[in-house]
Design a protein around this motif. Structure first.
Motif, short mmCIF file in Angstrom:
data_model
loop_
_atom_site.label_atom_id
_atom_site.label_comp_id
_atom_site.label_asym_id
_atom_site.label_seq_id
_atom_site.Cartn_x
_atom_site.Cartn_y
_atom_site.Cartn_z
N ASP A 154 -9.55 6.15 -2.19
CA ASP A 154 -10.15 4.75 -2.43
C ASP A 154 -8.96 3.70 -1.96
OD1 ASP A 154 -12.31 5.54 -3.53
OD2 ASP A 154 -11.48 5.73 -5.60
N LEU A 155 -7.60 3.94 -1.65
CA LEU A 155 -6.58 3.07 -1.27
C LEU A 155 -6.93 2.95 0.36
CD1 LEU A 155 -3.37 4.76 -2.85
CD2 LEU A 155 -4.41 2.68 -3.44
N PHE A 156 -7.43 3.99 0.91
CA PHE A 156 -7.71 3.82 2.48
C PHE A 156 -8.84 3.59 2.87
CE2 PHE A 156 -3.44 5.71 1.67
CZ PHE A 156 -3.02 5.28 3.06
N PHE A 157 -9.96 3.91 2.05
CA PHE A 157 -11.21 3.82 2.78
C PHE A 157 -12.39 3.14 1.68
CE2 PHE A 157 -9.46 7.42 5.27
CZ PHE A 157 -9.87 6.97 6.33
N THR A 158 -13.20 2.47 2.14
CA THR A 158 -14.36 1.73 1.48
C THR A 158 -15.54 3.30 1.32
OG1 THR A 158 -15.63 0.99 2.92
CG2 THR A 158 -13.80 -0.44 2.06
N PRO A 159 -16.29 2.99 0.17
CA PRO A 159 -17.36 4.12 0.44
C PRO A 159 -18.29 3.90 1.89
CG PRO A 159 -17.36 3.00 -1.75
CD PRO A 159 -16.23 2.32 -0.75
N GLN A 160 -18.60 3.08 2.45
CA GLN A 160 -19.11 2.74 3.59
C GLN A 160 -18.45 3.37 4.71
OE1 GLN A 160 -18.47 0.12 1.41
NE2 GLN A 160 -20.64 0.22 0.40
N GLU A 161 -17.21 3.54 4.68
CA GLU A 161 -16.52 4.14 5.97
C GLU A 161 -16.51 5.66 5.60
OE1 GLU A 161 -13.15 0.83 6.83
OE2 GLU A 161 -12.73 2.09 5.00
N ILE A 162 -16.82 6.20 4.70
CA ILE A 162 -17.00 7.71 4.64
C ILE A 162 -18.35 8.03 4.85
CG2 ILE A 162 -16.44 9.61 3.13
CD1 ILE A 162 -14.70 7.69 1.53
N TYR A 163 -18.57 9.12 5.77
CA TYR A 163 -19.89 9.36 6.26
C TYR A 163 -20.43 10.90 5.45
CZ TYR A 163 -19.60 5.66 9.17
OH TYR A 163 -19.57 4.44 9.88
N LEU A 192 0.87 -1.27 -0.03
CA LEU A 192 -0.02 0.07 -0.02
C LEU A 192 0.91 1.38 0.06
CD1 LEU A 192 -2.75 1.28 -0.06
CD2 LEU A 192 -2.93 0.90 2.50
N ALA A 193 1.97 1.34 0.62
CA ALA A 193 3.00 2.33 0.75
C ALA A 193 3.28 2.71 -0.53
CB ALA A 193 4.13 2.10 1.76
N GLN A 194 3.84 1.51 -1.14
CA GLN A 194 4.42 1.49 -2.73
C GLN A 194 3.18 2.19 -3.59
OE1 GLN A 194 7.29 -0.68 -4.31
NE2 GLN A 194 7.98 -1.37 -2.58
N ARG A 195 2.09 1.97 -3.52
CA ARG A 195 1.08 2.38 -4.39
C ARG A 195 0.77 4.05 -4.13
NH1 ARG A 195 -4.27 -1.39 -4.09
NH2 ARG A 195 -4.78 -0.11 -6.01
N LEU A 196 0.61 4.27 -2.81
CA LEU A 196 0.47 5.71 -2.28
C LEU A 196 1.59 6.46 -3.07
CD1 LEU A 196 -1.02 7.82 -0.50
CD2 LEU A 196 0.53 7.24 1.30
N TYR A 197 2.82 5.86 -2.88
CA TYR A 197 4.00 6.82 -3.40
C TYR A 197 4.63 6.43 -4.81
CZ TYR A 197 3.96 9.36 1.13
OH TYR A 197 3.65 10.29 2.19
N ALA A 198 3.44 5.82 -5.67
CA ALA A 198 4.15 5.27 -6.73
C ALA A 198 5.05 6.34 -7.67
CB ALA A 198 2.88 4.55 -7.63
N ILE A 199 4.41 7.31 -7.54
CA ILE A 199 4.95 8.40 -8.43
C ILE A 199 6.52 8.93 -8.06
CG2 ILE A 199 4.16 10.50 -6.97
CD1 ILE A 199 3.68 12.03 -9.30
N HIS A 200 6.83 8.43 -6.90
CA HIS A 200 8.07 8.74 -6.39
C HIS A 200 9.05 7.59 -6.48
CE1 HIS A 200 7.05 12.36 -5.06
NE2 HIS A 200 6.06 11.98 -4.02
N ARG A 201 8.69 6.39 -7.15
CA ARG A 201 9.36 5.25 -7.38
C ARG A 201 10.58 5.56 -8.15
NH1 ARG A 201 7.98 -0.18 -7.18
NH2 ARG A 201 5.88 0.33 -7.17
N GLY A 202 11.66 5.12 -7.52
CA GLY A 202 13.03 5.40 -8.36
C GLY A 202 13.96 6.61 -7.76
#
Ligand code: DAT
Ligand code: MG
Length: 149
Positions: free
Chosen positions: A128-137, A44-54
């Protein structure tokens, strides 16, 4: 309504700054619509910061954000993305203005306490990486008429 992802990174948790950081955004008038604590895994960390890979700091960044649990939140409001970035201050706390989260609580770019989505386009995929729609009020907030004319 605009939404943005906010993370209080592991240094914020370790230093007991979760409340202070979340509070800054609440006090500004942004509406808290989702909140949880979680321990980021490498994937998940790599997906969040994918733009900084390399980049030279990438491995250290992944190690930092996966070092202990963090706190994830979604804030909502008109201009929430830009308002949050403004409240966070510059990426490098040494250059961040006093009065900003990073400018008041940090010194080192590798320990900059907080993440906020950098654009409206990036905000929803990050949420969307961190929360499902049901978790957002969606809920009415009685103070809105005292925050927005
Ligand atoms: P921001 O978190 O302000 O959106 P960013 O997306 O450019 O900043 O970088 C993501 C994170 O990577 C940042 O919060 C800290 C780390 N980082 C960025 N540039 C760095 C650098 N030059 N040296 C060390 N860490 C860096
Ligand atoms: Mg960024």
């Amino acid at each position: 309504m605009e939404r943005t992802l906010v993370l209080v990174k592991p240094d914020g948790v370790q230093r007991g700054l979760v409340g202070a950081i979340i509070s800054r955004l609440e006090q500004r008038g942004l509406k808290l619509v989702a909140l949880k604590m979680l321990w980021l895994d490498e994937a998940l960390a790599q997906r969040l910061y994918a733009i900084h890979r390399g980049k030279p700091f990438f491995e250290r960044l992944i190690k930092y954000v996966t070092a202990c649990p963090l706190v994830a939140a979604v804030f909502e409001g008109e201009g929430a993305v830009a308002l949050t970035r403004q409240a966070m201050g510059e990426t490098d706390p040494a250059r961040a203005s006093p009065g900003s989260i990073r400018g008041d609580f940090g010194i080192d770019i590798g320990r900059n306490l907080v993440h906020g989505s950098d654009s409206v386009e990036n905000a929803q995929p990050e949420i969307d990486l961190f929360f499902t729609p049901q978790e957002i009020y969606s809920y009415p907030r009685d103070t809105d008429s005292w925050i927005f004319e």
